[in-house]
Each structure stands twice: as C-alpha cells, then as structure tokens.
Design an enzyme around this catalytic site. Structure first.
Site, PDB file in Angstrom:
ATOM      1  CE1 TYR A   1      -1.887   7.139  -0.086  1.00  0.00           C
ATOM      2  CE2 TYR A   1      -1.243   5.506   1.723  1.00  0.00           C
ATOM      3  CZ  TYR A   1      -2.001   6.280   0.946  1.00  0.00           C
ATOM      4  OH  TYR A   1      -3.361   5.994   1.357  1.00  0.00           O
TER       5      TYR A   1
ATOM      6  CG  HIS B   1      -9.814   1.992  -5.978  1.00  0.00           C
ATOM      7  ND1 HIS B   1     -10.284   3.587  -5.276  1.00  0.00           N
ATOM      8  CD2 HIS B   1      -8.789   1.289  -5.328  1.00  0.00           C
ATOM      9  CE1 HIS B   1      -9.159   3.552  -4.246  1.00  0.00           C
ATOM     10  NE2 HIS B   1      -8.484   2.352  -4.424  1.00  0.00           N
ATOM     11  CG  PHE B   2      -6.089  -0.136  -8.713  1.00  0.00           C
ATOM     12  CD1 PHE B   2      -5.473   0.235 -10.107  1.00  0.00           C
ATOM     13  CD2 PHE B   2      -6.823  -1.327  -8.313  1.00  0.00           C
ATOM     14  CE1 PHE B   2      -5.155  -1.359 -10.847  1.00  0.00           C
ATOM     15  CE2 PHE B   2      -6.363  -2.241  -9.084  1.00  0.00           C
ATOM     16  CZ  PHE B   2      -5.414  -2.628  -9.701  1.00  0.00           C
ATOM     17  CG  HIS B   3      -7.545   1.300 -13.996  1.00  0.00           C
ATOM     18  ND1 HIS B   3      -7.504  -0.091 -13.375  1.00  0.00           N
ATOM     19  CD2 HIS B   3      -6.569   0.903 -15.153  1.00  0.00           C
ATOM     20  CE1 HIS B   3      -6.761  -1.305 -13.880  1.00  0.00           C
ATOM     21  NE2 HIS B   3      -6.039  -0.499 -15.243  1.00  0.00           N
TER      22      HIS B   3
ATOM     23  NE  ARG C   1      -7.383  -6.846  -8.535  1.00  0.00           N
ATOM     24  CZ  ARG C   1      -7.050  -6.698  -7.366  1.00  0.00           C
ATOM     25  NH1 ARG C   1      -6.494  -6.761  -6.185  1.00  0.00           N
ATOM     26  NH2 ARG C   1      -5.724  -6.155  -8.239  1.00  0.00           N
ATOM     27  NE  ARG C   2      -4.347  -9.446  -9.432  1.00  0.00           N
ATOM     28  CZ  ARG C   2      -3.651  -9.635  -8.554  1.00  0.00           C
ATOM     29  NH1 ARG C   2      -3.524 -10.302  -7.576  1.00  0.00           N
ATOM     30  NH2 ARG C   2      -2.852  -8.375  -8.732  1.00  0.00           N
TER      31      ARG C   2
ATOM     32  CG  HIS D   1      -1.845   1.361   1.081  1.00  0.00           C
ATOM     33  ND1 HIS D   1      -3.223   0.895  -0.564  1.00  0.00           N
ATOM     34  CD2 HIS D   1      -2.680   2.200   1.024  1.00  0.00           C
ATOM     35  CE1 HIS D   1      -3.855   1.480   0.333  1.00  0.00           C
ATOM     36  NE2 HIS D   1      -3.321   2.928   0.682  1.00  0.00           N
TER      37      HIS D   1
END
Lengths: 150, 557
Positions: free
Chosen positions: B222, B372-374, B435-436, B218
């Site tokens: 950042y 979300h993370f895209h 996912r995946r 995680h």
C-alpha cells in the site's frame, strides 16, 4: 454520499460476503482448509513413511538443501496420505502438482496436510520457495500405483 | 508556485537516482523471462547470477524506486498544497540516509554477498551491509516524514477549520502506515538478524522473523500504491478534462488504509507452520476489508471518467470511454494513469484470489503470484511513478519533455506487455510453475530429468510480454534521460494538475482528523497480531543457524 455510491458500497459488501461464505463453506463442508499447524517435536526432523492402516499413510517429509527426503513416496491408488513437513535448514516450499497441496517447510515448525489420491499416476513435488543456488533442482514425487498390481 | 533551490535539488536527485538504478532492475526483469523460458540454460549471464539478479530486480524496483519516489513526491505535495516548504535539514538528512543505505545494499548485492531476495528470509544469511543498508534506507524515509509532520502541525494551527488538502491527507496517511509497519522490520533486522548475521547469536527464530517481515510486507504494497491513489484522486479528474466525483470517498479510502494496511500480513503465510487456522481466517476477513477502499476508488474513478467523457460530448452508455484524451502528447500523464487503472482491475481481482484463505493453496508461491503483483506494483504503481518522475523533473528543472511521441507510447506498450506477461505467469502458476526459480536450468531444459514441456507456452508468453515491457522501458529511458540532459528552456516551477470537486461537499469532521483512525489502527493491529505472535511462541521449536545460499552446511564464524 449519493444514491449510486451507496448502491455500489452495498454491492461490494455483498460480493465480499459471498467470497467469505465460499471460503467458510469450503473449509467446513468440503474440508478444503489451509495446512494445519502442529506443535514442534524433533521426531518430525527424521523422515519416515508409516502405513497406518490399509489405505492411510503417514509421511514425515524433511526438506533440505536441495532435496526432499524421502524423494519418492509410493502408495496404491485410493490412499490417504498425511504429510508432516519440516526443514532441516533454510525455508523450502512443497507443492504437489494437481493436488493443490501447498505448504512451507520452515525450520523449527511443522506443517501438516492430508491428501487423498484417487487416480494413479506420478505427482511431482516442486520446491517453490527460493532456497539457494540449487533451488531449481529440488523436486520429489508421489507415485500412485494402480491397485491391481499390488 | 516557486520552489527554493535546495528543496528542488533534493527532489530532482531523489527522482533521478532510482531511475538510473532502474535500468539495472529492468535489465534483470528481462533476463529472468529469458532464463525462465529456457532460452538459456545457465546459472549466470554477463557475470550476474540468476538469483543475484532477482535480488537486484526486487530490491531496486520494489524498495529503492518506490521509497525514493514516495519521499520525493511527498516533499512536492507537502510544499505545493500547504504552500510552505518542509524544513530542508530534514529533507537533506533523509536523502543522505537513503543514498548511503542504497549504496550499502547495492554493494552487497553486486558483490554477490546478498543473493537472498528482497524478502531476505532467514536462515538464509546475507552480508550485514545488506541488512544495514535496508535499515538506512527506511530510516531515511522516516526522517522526511518527521519533517512533514512538523510542517503539517504548523499549518493546522494556522488553519484550524480548513479541510486538509486531499493529497496531503493521502500522503500523511501513507507515511503513518509506513512509519508503523517498518518498525517491525527494523526489529526483525536490528534485534534478530544483524546480531545473528555477525555471529553474536547462534540461532534465529525463523517463523517469528517471517511474521515480522509480513507485518511490514503487505503494508509495503500500500506504501507503493498510495502515491498513485493520490494522483488518481487529485490529478486524474483534471487530466481527463472533468471533475472528481466524490472527494469524501477518497478521504474515507485513505483513512481506511490507515486501519487495514498492516493487520493483513498473515495472508502471505497461509501455507506455513506456527500460525493457527483461526488467526489465518481472521486476517482473511481483514484482507477482504481492505479491498473496500479499492472498490470505492474503482467506482469513483469510473464515475469521474464518465463525467469527463460526457463533458467532451460522448453519447450512449459506454461512449465516454472513447472520448478520453488517450494520445494527447501534452497530456501524457493521463496515459500513464489510465493504463495503471486498467491494469489494477486485474491486479486487484487476482489479489482477492490470493487472499482467499484455502484458495491460496492453488496459487501460493507459484508464478501466479508475480503474475498478480506485476499488475499492481508494475501496473498503477510503476506507471504513476515513472510518469510523475518525468512530469516533476520536467517542471522542476524547466526542461520540456523530449521525444513526446515516444513518451506517449510508453504506458500503452507497457500495459500490453504486462497483460501478456502476467497471463503467461498466471496460467503457468495454475499448472504449478514455481516463482523465483531458474527454470531454464532444469524444468525448461530438455536435457534434464525434471523437464516440464507443459510449461513451455506459459513461459513463452511471459518472455514475449517481458520483451514488450523492456521496449516500453527503453522508450521511457530515452525520453527521461533525453529530458534530463537537455537545456533549460523555462522557469523552474512546482505545479500539479489540480482537480476540482463535482459536487459541493460538506466537511466531515472525522475525515479531517487522523487521531481516531490511528487509534482504531492500533486496536485492530493488536487484535490481529497478538494471536499470531502467541501462536508462534506455542508452536515453534528451536531456532536455525545461518546458511549461505551456496552451501547446505551451516555457516561458522
């Protein structure tokens, strides 16, 4: 810092506190919690369906490349099922549709959660962690039968 | 300012190399939306297996591109703001390590010996060159950082009371976190995975490795994000035609990232055994804590942009939004950064859903998560990276940007594409779409008993979004390579759009030193991770033998 900045930080703090309160309230009052973590014991590595009483079942699920064992779990409507999940090989996922049951099957570990099935129907179980070439074939199901047929 | 030729060449190569690989990363991004929508029902297209391509997509886009860029951008920032170049030996050795590491991992992935995805969860086993390559890449980035520390200390001695330039502060904060979080993945790889993948040890503690991975995993996000934050705080106000609303807010945000970036990793592990709910809840609270610097940034950026809009003559409460230089081809970095900020509103809020303890059970490992993370890594991170790569390449090589009208469309097209794509993935995720997963073979295949027609609309949205994103990427590649392979027309120069502060701000002592923040970081880290590791030693049983992704029988050596 000027007034606006302080205001915004306070509002943010309150927002986060609200979220946190919701999380705690759901866990405490509604028993919506993350899966429990059980000390490992090799008995969980053999799949098993046990009826504990008239409406409670205990299921040991073993995830393996590329199937769930047992692949089908039949219970009557109104049952509570305690799932104990482990893996025989790589890491797998265990997601029951419409039930927000969402656990990881990890070698050497046991994840436990309890689900109440209040409506009849077929609930599919999908492996949602990449587990090798056959990952997309890895499914199972919980078949909840209406009471009358029993 | 002028920049020496050796450092310039290092930076230019570190920008060019990952963008070249990105063509492959983008290609498989598109291919995934095609497989997943059920447009093709096959395990592989053009000799590239779905999961092999997925590994390439993750490693190239999320590890190689981001790490190379962070190092290149770091060199540029340190040299520009401290007015002195970092030691070229560190820069060169760092580059060699990173390139060798990338080539090793690329060999393993392209030869199909490492289809284990970028998280490389054991007991899936990849070829040792894959793990070694990752270690080389990471160690290379450390070496660059060590060079900057020497440079920063020299600067500090000569400027005892000066404010640390904001970009330098952000960069050092970022690499401090990076240095510490990558230690755990180095331990995971060197102590546990490598000996086991070579057959020297028989089994591996899977839960422990996963926890070591997420100690890093995680903080990694950042590490992706902070270069964009540096651009938001130091360049965006100027690009918008205004001034930064609050510099100290930015400094405070960067320092908070030092404390809270790492001890939040367990929120990726809510659904797994070995970690008790108490440990999970504690890290939920810390994860909420790390939204604070992002909320501060959101406010500061909104205030900054509003000021810029009003200076440009806007009226009314929201008039400033219309007055910003969205389509100014000379000022294209504004477009790249503003589109990233817009996406990050959604990316940040959906991230809070993921972090919210039991609410995570709704979405964990469903396609909600990549949705979300895209909007984070393929939002502000990607757009800031490719925009700044073009900017620096153009300045440092003295080649004006070719095809400016194509270039200006890139971020907007991308933004639209991502919103459609992420809407598809997230709505599918709420319906249980994993996912995946090569959905086209089974779940989106009418001939399969697993067929799920209810996932058709969501995967179709993702496909449409994916096509738009690919078009945007094509426009970018034409602009970028067109610029790179054009003739030099100007004197090479290192220059940034440097912003001024709106208010006259005092120097706050604690925001001008790293030591107190690093000490707090270590305390919080120990509080968060000692319980997690103790839980694992208490709850986890035997270790696992290695498995090939293609065979349910353990591998033997």
């Amino acid at each position: 810092m000027d007034r606006n900045e302080i205001k915004v930080i306070v509002i943010t703090g309150l927002l986060l506190a609200t979220f946190l309160f919701a999380v705690l309230w759901a866990a405490d009052k509604r028993h919506i919690d993350v899966p429990a973590c059980i000390p490992y014991n090799s008995k969980y590595a053999t799949s098993k369906i046990t009826q504990l009483d008239s409406n409670t079942y205990q299921v040991f699920v073993v995830a393996k490349m590329w199937q769930f064992d047992p692949a089908e779990i039949d219970v009557p409507v109104g049952s509570t099922v305690d799932f104990y999940l482990t893996s025989k090989d790589v890491t797998h996922g265990f997601n029951i549709s419409d039930k927000s049951v969402n656990m990881m099957a990890v070698f050497g570990g046991v994840t436990e959660t309890s689900v109440y099935f209040d409506k009849p129907g077929t609930y599919s179980i999908v492996c949602h962690e990449y587990c090798g070439a056959g990952h997309q074939n890895m499914t199972g199901k919980v078949v909840v039968s209406p009471k009358k047929q029993k | 300012m002028k920049i020496s030729k050796p450092l310039r060449n290092v930076i230019l190569f570190e920008l060019f190399f990952p963008i070249t690989l990105l063509t492959l990363g983008i290609y498989h991004g598109l291919m995934q939306t095609i497989y997943r929508s059920g447009l093709v029902h096959s395990a592989a297209e053009a000799h590239l297996d779905y999961y092999q391509g997925l590994t390439l997509h993750g490693v190239i886009n999320a590890i190689v591109l981001t790490t190379f860029f962070a190092v290149a951008f770091g060199h540029a920032i340190m040299a520009y703001y401290l007015k002195k170049e970092p030691d070229i030996r560190f820069a060169r050795i760092s580059l060699i390590f990173m390139v060798v590491g990338t080539l090793m991992a690329a060999y393993a992935m392209l030869s199909g010996k490492a289809s284990v995805l970028y998280t490389f969860y054991p007991p899936l086993r990849a070829d040792p060159t894959f793990y070694l390559g990752a270690v080389f890449l990471i160690v290379g980035s450390w070496i660059a950082f060590w060079g900057w520390i020497i440079l920063y200390r020299t600067w500090r001695k000569e400027h005892k009371t000066d404010k640390i330039p904001m970009a330098v502060l952000g960069n050092i904060a970022n690499f401090t976190v990076w240095q510490i979080c990558t230690l755990s993945v180095a331990v995971e790889v060197l102590v546990f995975i490598l000996p086991w993948s070579m057959g020297w040890t028989n089994t591996i503690n899977v839960a422990l490795c996963r926890t070591l991975f997420w100690f890093f995993g995680h903080a990694l996000v950042y590490f992706w994000l902070l270069p964009s934050y540096i651009m938001f705080y130091t360049f965006l106000p100027k690009l918008a035609g205004g001034k930064l609303y609050s510099g100290n807010a930015g400094r405070f945000s960067f320092m908070l990232f030092i404390i809270l970036s790492i001890p939040v990793g367990v929120h990726h592990q809510f659904g797994e055994p070995g970690i008790t709910s108490g440990t999970k809840l504690f890290q939920t609270i810390l994860t909420f804590g790390i939204t604070l610097p992002s909320f501060i940034t959101a406010f500061t950026m909104a205030a900054t942009l509003e000021y810029a809009g009003r200076k440009r003559g806007s009226k009314g409460l929201f008039g400033w939004m219309a007055k910003l230089p969205y389509l100014d081809t000379k000022n294209y970095m504004f477009g790249y950064l503003i589109c990233g900020l817009i996406l990050f509103i959604f990316g940040g809020l959906t991230g809070m859903v993921n972090a919210s303890y039991s609410l995570n059970s709704m979405v964990h490992n469903t396609s909600w998560v990549p949705g979300h993370f895209h909007m984070t890594v393929a939002g502000p991170v990607y757009l800031a990276i490719i925009g700044m790569t073009l900017y620096l390449t153009s300045k440092l090589s003295g080649k004006p940007v070719r095809f400016p009208n194509l270039n200006i469309m890139v971020p907007y097209l991308w933004c639209i594409g991502i919103l459609i794509f992420s809407y598809g993935l997230m709505s599918g995720g709420l319906l249980g779409e994993p996912r995946r997963t090569n959905l086209g073979l089974t779940y989106l295949n009418p001939a399969s008993s697993q067929y799920r027609p209810d996932w058709i609309p969501s995967t179709a949205f993702a496909l449409i979004g994916g096509i738009i994103m690919t078009l945007s990427a094509l426009c970018y590649f034409i602009t970028f390579f067109g610029t790179v392979f054009s003739k030099r027309k100007e004197e090479p120069i290192l220059e940034f759009p440097d912003s001024e502060l709106l208010h006259n701000e005092p120097t706050i002592g604690i925001l001008n030193r790293f030591a107190p923040w690093v000490i707090m970081m270590i305390i919080v880290l120990l509080l968060a991770y000692i319980p997690a590791i103790m839980n694992i030693s208490q709850y986890i049983g035997p270790g696992a033998q290695p498995f090939s992704p293609n065979n349910p029988v353990p591998m033997t050596f």
